[in-house]
Design a protein around this motif. Sequence first.
Motif, mmCIF file in Angstrom:
data_model
loop_
_atom_site.group_PDB
_atom_site.id
_atom_site.type_symbol
_atom_site.label_atom_id
_atom_site.label_comp_id
_atom_site.label_asym_id
_atom_site.label_seq_id
_atom_site.Cartn_x
_atom_site.Cartn_y
_atom_site.Cartn_z
ATOM 1 N N PRO A 10 5.442 24.192 -10.726
ATOM 2 C CA PRO A 10 6.758 23.600 -10.485
ATOM 3 C C PRO A 10 7.942 24.511 -10.798
ATOM 4 N N GLU A 11 7.717 25.635 -11.509
ATOM 5 C CA GLU A 11 8.818 26.504 -11.925
ATOM 6 C C GLU A 11 8.746 27.852 -11.197
ATOM 7 N N PRO A 12 9.699 28.137 -10.309
ATOM 8 C CA PRO A 12 9.670 29.403 -9.580
ATOM 9 C C PRO A 12 9.731 30.635 -10.484
ATOM 10 N N ARG A 13 10.344 30.512 -11.688
ATOM 11 C CA ARG A 13 10.492 31.658 -12.591
ATOM 12 C C ARG A 13 9.331 31.771 -13.574
ATOM 13 N N SER A 14 8.273 31.028 -13.339
ATOM 14 C CA SER A 14 7.096 31.053 -14.209
ATOM 15 C C SER A 14 6.275 32.314 -13.971
ATOM 16 N N LEU A 15 5.300 32.528 -14.844
ATOM 17 C CA LEU A 15 4.339 33.612 -14.643
ATOM 18 C C LEU A 15 3.630 33.450 -13.303
ATOM 19 N N ASN A 16 3.236 32.231 -12.989
ATOM 20 C CA ASN A 16 2.586 31.987 -11.700
ATOM 21 C C ASN A 16 3.514 32.326 -10.541
ATOM 22 N N GLY A 17 4.801 31.977 -10.691
ATOM 23 C CA GLY A 17 5.755 32.313 -9.643
ATOM 24 C C GLY A 17 5.901 33.815 -9.463
ATOM 25 N N SER A 18 5.899 34.545 -10.578
ATOM 26 C CA SER A 18 5.996 36.003 -10.502
ATOM 27 C C SER A 18 4.773 36.611 -9.839
ATOM 28 N N LEU A 19 3.592 36.076 -10.144
ATOM 29 C CA LEU A 19 2.365 36.579 -9.528
ATOM 30 C C LEU A 19 2.348 36.286 -8.034
ATOM 31 N N LYS A 20 2.837 35.116 -7.663
ATOM 32 C CA LYS A 20 2.930 34.787 -6.236
ATOM 33 C C LYS A 20 3.871 35.740 -5.517
ATOM 34 N N ASP A 21 5.056 35.952 -6.096
ATOM 35 C CA ASP A 21 6.037 36.847 -5.471
ATOM 36 C C ASP A 21 5.496 38.266 -5.365
ATOM 37 N N LEU A 22 4.806 38.725 -6.400
ATOM 38 C CA LEU A 22 4.247 40.070 -6.374
ATOM 39 C C LEU A 22 3.167 40.184 -5.316
ATOM 40 N N ALA A 23 2.374 39.131 -5.143
ATOM 41 C CA ALA A 23 1.335 39.149 -4.109
ATOM 42 C C ALA A 23 1.955 39.277 -2.727
ATOM 43 N N VAL A 24 2.998 38.510 -2.468
ATOM 44 C CA VAL A 24 3.672 38.586 -1.169
ATOM 45 C C VAL A 24 4.205 39.999 -0.929
ATOM 46 N N ALA A 25 4.910 40.553 -1.920
ATOM 47 C CA ALA A 25 5.514 41.875 -1.762
ATOM 48 C C ALA A 25 4.451 42.957 -1.582
ATOM 49 N N THR A 26 3.391 42.890 -2.379
ATOM 50 C CA THR A 26 2.347 43.917 -2.332
ATOM 51 C C THR A 26 1.610 43.894 -1.010
ATOM 52 N N LEU A 27 1.236 42.716 -0.556
ATOM 53 C CA LEU A 27 0.465 42.610 0.685
ATOM 54 C C LEU A 27 1.318 42.970 1.900
ATOM 55 N N GLU A 28 2.556 42.517 1.912
ATOM 56 C CA GLU A 28 3.424 42.852 3.047
ATOM 57 C C GLU A 28 3.718 44.351 3.082
ATOM 58 N N LYS A 29 3.916 44.964 1.933
ATOM 59 C CA LYS A 29 4.152 46.405 1.886
ATOM 60 C C LYS A 29 2.954 47.165 2.427
ATOM 61 N N ALA A 30 1.740 46.606 2.213
ATOM 62 C CA ALA A 30 0.522 47.248 2.704
ATOM 63 C C ALA A 30 0.253 46.947 4.176
ATOM 64 N N GLY A 31 1.164 46.202 4.801
ATOM 65 C CA GLY A 31 1.044 45.948 6.232
ATOM 66 C C GLY A 31 0.337 44.667 6.606
ATOM 67 N N HIS A 32 0.079 43.807 5.629
ATOM 68 C CA HIS A 32 -0.623 42.556 5.905
ATOM 69 C C HIS A 32 0.374 41.441 6.223
ATOM 70 N N ALA A 33 -0.066 40.483 7.007
ATOM 71 C CA ALA A 33 0.726 39.291 7.295
ATOM 72 C C ALA A 33 0.464 38.256 6.204
ATOM 73 N N VAL A 34 1.530 37.617 5.718
ATOM 74 C CA VAL A 34 1.405 36.678 4.600
ATOM 75 C C VAL A 34 2.154 35.393 4.932
ATOM 76 N N ARG A 35 1.520 34.269 4.633
ATOM 77 C CA ARG A 35 2.167 32.968 4.698
ATOM 78 C C ARG A 35 1.970 32.278 3.352
ATOM 79 N N VAL A 36 2.939 31.486 2.931
ATOM 80 C CA VAL A 36 2.889 30.827 1.619
ATOM 81 C C VAL A 36 3.057 29.327 1.791
#
Length: 259
Positions: A10-36
Amino acid sequence: MKTLIVYAHPEPRSLNGSLKDLAVATLEKAGHAVRVSDLYAMRWKAVVDAGDFGPSASSPLRVAADSGRAFDTGTLTPDVAAEQEKLLWADTVIFQFPLWWYTMPAILKGWVDRVFTYHFAYGVGEHSDVKYGERFGEGTLAGRRALLSVTAGGPESHYAERGINGPIDDLLFPIHHGVLYYPGIEVLPPFVLYGADRITEEDFPDIAKAWEQRLLTLESTEPIAFRKQNSGDYEIPSLHLKEGLEPAGRSGFGLHVRS
């Protein structure tokens, strides 16, 4: 690679939120398509009811049969149909969530309950003397991979073989084997962060590095070696593991993992 991230915190600024954001950034930077699918932001309805099945709902309600009829006739509620479309689009699914009361948050369980309908995620295939449907390694979602990224409040020792909470592999087995492998998804070893409430900002760079490494090796990581239901390891129809196939000293959930 096409990756769907199903995120439940429920909290975007949580550890889980940070891990989600990092996953999106890392995968997109590597050229992968991401949906959340951000379940809290979507205000996801977590309970199955007749409204999910439209004109396919019966009275009295029969959740399995009605969900299958709604899937077959295209009358599932639009939010459920959209999540099913995302799953069919994805090569890989990442579930990002905190371990609450030894399992996934209710909103994520509700996502599973509503999205994994009859004929979409189960209830398919031949039932005969040699097969018991297409499930546990076969099924409509075969060919996809999934990874649980989980935060746990207790220290790692609490989740060890002799830890008071039980082994983490046992706690996650119902999700790994019963939710994901059941409709055919290959399951990767989980990414688990322990002592989540005590993690500081100074700790996060090392965590981020480890998480990025897991994300960039998703395609080459070997999945958990669960036994396929129809591969000959189980008696049909009892679905008991055949005598002599169990590794020495192994019992319980571990019986269903090849050595």
